[in-house]
Write a protein that holds these residues in place. Structure first.
Motif, PDB file in Angstrom:
ATOM      1  N   PHE A  19       4.322 129.595  69.840  1.00 33.59           N
ATOM      2  CA  PHE A  19       5.045 128.514  70.480  1.00 33.59           C
ATOM      3  C   PHE A  19       5.468 127.539  69.398  1.00 33.59           C
ATOM      4  O   PHE A  19       4.714 127.275  68.468  1.00 33.59           O
ATOM      5  N   ILE A  20       6.656 127.037  69.512  1.00 32.83           N
ATOM      6  CA  ILE A  20       7.095 125.992  68.591  1.00 32.83           C
ATOM      7  C   ILE A  20       7.406 124.755  69.401  1.00 32.83           C
ATOM      8  O   ILE A  20       7.717 124.842  70.583  1.00 32.83           O
ATOM      9  N   LYS A  21       7.294 123.634  68.758  1.00 31.21           N
ATOM     10  CA  LYS A  21       7.593 122.373  69.423  1.00 31.21           C
ATOM     11  C   LYS A  21       9.009 121.959  69.049  1.00 31.21           C
ATOM     12  O   LYS A  21       9.389 121.998  67.883  1.00 31.21           O
ATOM     13  N   LEU A  22       9.790 121.593  70.052  1.00 34.69           N
ATOM     14  CA  LEU A  22      11.118 121.050  69.799  1.00 34.69           C
ATOM     15  C   LEU A  22      10.969 119.542  69.698  1.00 34.69           C
ATOM     16  O   LEU A  22      10.683 118.870  70.685  1.00 34.69           O
ATOM     17  N   TYR A  23      11.123 119.026  68.498  1.00 34.87           N
ATOM     18  CA  TYR A  23      10.901 117.609  68.245  1.00 34.87           C
ATOM     19  C   TYR A  23      12.110 116.802  68.691  1.00 34.87           C
ATOM     20  O   TYR A  23      13.249 117.101  68.326  1.00 34.87           O
ATOM     21  N   TYR A  42      11.372 125.127  64.070  1.00 33.11           N
ATOM     22  CA  TYR A  42      10.539 126.297  63.775  1.00 33.11           C
ATOM     23  C   TYR A  42       9.818 126.094  62.434  1.00 33.11           C
ATOM     24  O   TYR A  42       8.605 126.291  62.318  1.00 33.11           O
ATOM     25  N   ILE A  43      10.572 125.678  61.420  1.00 33.14           N
ATOM     26  CA  ILE A  43       9.990 125.465  60.093  1.00 33.14           C
ATOM     27  C   ILE A  43       8.973 124.330  60.128  1.00 33.14           C
ATOM     28  O   ILE A  43       7.875 124.446  59.567  1.00 33.14           O
ATOM     29  N   ILE A  44       9.305 123.237  60.804  1.00 30.73           N
ATOM     30  CA  ILE A  44       8.377 122.105  60.905  1.00 30.73           C
ATOM     31  C   ILE A  44       7.095 122.527  61.613  1.00 30.73           C
ATOM     32  O   ILE A  44       5.991 122.152  61.194  1.00 30.73           O
TER      33      ILE A  44
END
Length: 162
Positions: A19-23, A42-44
């Motif tokens: 899971f990635i967070k969309l900031y 994704y990179i963050i």
């Protein structure tokens, strides 16, 4: 989602799925298209977990359901915002491109960094731990504040000096 025929790429993508967070601060940027914002997030997400982001354009395309050429074009535009290093893991075909966002504090707030949960046992030396911390927090004071809040200062005694 576009299907990739390369079994190795698909297997690698399945193993790396997370899971990635969309900031919010990234998604608000008007200078980038949606795919570019997604790649930045994704990179963050990897950076904040203390992981290296080394996906190929093909793997990113698989995750995003787009073409490799689209990923290449969009990465080219955001590349000046990243630190890009290449490391060989043995042989030309195993040359990996590692991506990391520059100036992380410009992308996310310190409040977000309070939620970082990192497995400190993966760091074997103090310099290795400091490089990770400073790349995330961009400031020794904020990194020290994080270490204090998470009760991680004692871990330094378990690390080698170099």
């Amino acid at each position: 989602m576009k299907k990739v025929n390369n079994d190795e790429t698909q297997e690698r993508a399945n193993n790396e799925a997370q899971f990635i967070k969309l900031y919010h601060s990234v998604m608000q940027k008007q200078d980038f298209n949606l795919l570019q914002k997604y790649i930045i997030c994704y990179i963050i997400s990897y950076q904040l977990q203390g992981k290296d982001f080394y996906m190929t354009d093909e793997t990113i395309a698989f995750h995003c359901g787009t073409s490799k050429s689209t990923v290449y074009r969009d990465l080219k535009k955001i590349k000046p915002l990243m630190n890009v290093t290449h490391k060989s893991t043995g042989g030309k075909s195993n040359n990996r491109r590692f991506l990391q966002m520059k100036n992380l504090k410009d992308w996310i707030s310190y409040e977000v960094t309070k939620d970082i949960k990192v497995d400190v046992t993966k760091f074997k030396t103090i310099p290795e731990f400091m490089v990770w911390g400073l790349s995330i927090f961009q400031s020794q004071d904020i990194f020290l504040q994080y270490l204090t809040e998470k009760n991680l200062l004692g871990y330094f005694g378990n690390l080698k000096a170099a």
